[in-house]
Design an enzyme around this catalytic site. Structure first.
Site, PDB file in Angstrom:
ATOM      1  N   LYS A 241      12.568  -2.862  49.830  1.00 11.58           N
ATOM      2  CA  LYS A 241      11.846  -1.722  49.265  1.00 11.58           C
ATOM      3  C   LYS A 241      10.577  -1.458  50.069  1.00 11.58           C
ATOM      4  CE  LYS A 241      11.964  -0.428  44.379  1.00 11.58           C
ATOM      5  NZ  LYS A 241      11.395  -0.690  43.050  1.00 11.58           N
TER       6      LYS A 241
HETATM    7  O1  G3P Z   1      10.649  -0.251  39.742  1.00  6.48           O
HETATM    8  C1  G3P Z   1      10.530   1.093  40.117  1.00  6.48           C
HETATM    9  C2  G3P Z   1      10.221   1.998  38.958  1.00  6.48           C
HETATM   10  O2  G3P Z   1      11.362   2.132  38.138  1.00  6.48           O
HETATM   11  C3  G3P Z   1       9.063   1.534  38.101  1.00  6.48           C
HETATM   12  O3  G3P Z   1       8.614   2.667  37.420  1.00  6.48           O
HETATM   13  O4  G3P Z   1       6.958   3.885  36.045  1.00  6.48           O
HETATM   14  O5  G3P Z   1       8.369   2.092  35.001  1.00  6.48           O
HETATM   15  O6  G3P Z   1       6.553   1.445  36.610  1.00  6.48           O
HETATM   16  P1  G3P Z   1       7.575   2.502  36.210  1.00  6.48           P
END
Ligand code: G3P
Length: 218
Positions: free
Chosen positions: A83
């Site tokens: 990533k």
């Molecule tokens: O891991 C990538 C993404 O899905 C995280 O998004 O906004 O839940 O921190 P968030």
């Protein structure tokens, strides 16, 4: 649509993997930070449980460091996808890692232009962080549609991951849009399986069965 779990918690991953619906996992530094223990050991455990792609994020912010780190992360297991955060340095790293045959997931992308550049640099996956876009009062699924149209228009090889999913309706919209992947917090995956009417229906069936004193004699 592939269903990935957005977590670094091995117990949660094993629980969902047992359902036979899990195609991959995404982690990020915040998700890894929530877990006790060495990050490499955590990633080794996850890649031993899940056979599909497992995203592991670099910490470096310069291309050289990203490339060095990403190459080492890719060496953890064949199903590691590196990533790389979007940006000029990230694009440089994605290009080099792509040339080395290492799959990359370009993360923290919030515009179709960012996804376009990442796809052209050779990213295996690009993202639409729908929850964080919705949090700002915009429409995350407009971005999903824009990216999908763009990838199709130019037959770009990258696949779109809908990320930053907050609830089951985000998953519904992802599948309706034709996203390649939805990476979903495990609590949301579990919520997808439930519905108040399902629970009510099961309880009614059992109450009627028991009231009638029925029994399967098998
Ligand atoms: O891991 C990538 C993404 O899905 C995280 O998004 O906004 O839940 O921190 P968030």
């Amino acid at each position: 649509m592939e269903i990935w779990a957005d977590t670094a918690n091995t117990a949660e991953i094993e629980k969902i993997n047992a359902l036979g619906i899990l195609d991959g996992v995404t982690t990020n530094p915040s998700l890894i930070a929530k877990e006790a223990g060495d990050p490499i050991a955590i990633l080794k455990r996850i890649t031993s449980v899940v056979k599909g792609p497992v995203s592991a994020e670099v910490i470096s912010v310069e291309a050289d460091g990203m490339i060095k780190e990403g190459t080492k992360l890719a060496g953890i297991a064949p199903n590691i996808v590196v990533k790389i955060p979007m940006g000029i340095e990230g694009l440089k790293a994605i290009k080099v890692l792509h040339q080395k045959g290492i799959r990359t997931n370009c993360t923290l992308t919030f515009s179709a232009n960012q996804a376009l550049l990442a796809a052209k640099a050779g990213a295996s996956y690009v993202n639409a962080f729908v929850g964080r876009i919705d949090d700002e009062g915009d429409d995350g699924f407009r971005l999903v549609q824009d990216i999908l149209v763009m990838l199709e228009n130019y037959k770009l090889q990258s696949e779109l991951i809908v990320a930053s999913i907050r609830h089951p309706w985000h998953v519904h919209l992802s599948a309706q849009a034709g996203a390649h992947v939805a990476t979903i917090p495990t609590a949301v995956i579990e919520k997808m399986a439930s519905h108040i009417r399902t629970t009510e229906g099961i309880n009614k069936f059992l109450a009627d069965w028991n009231k009638a004193g029925k029994e399967y004699k098998i």
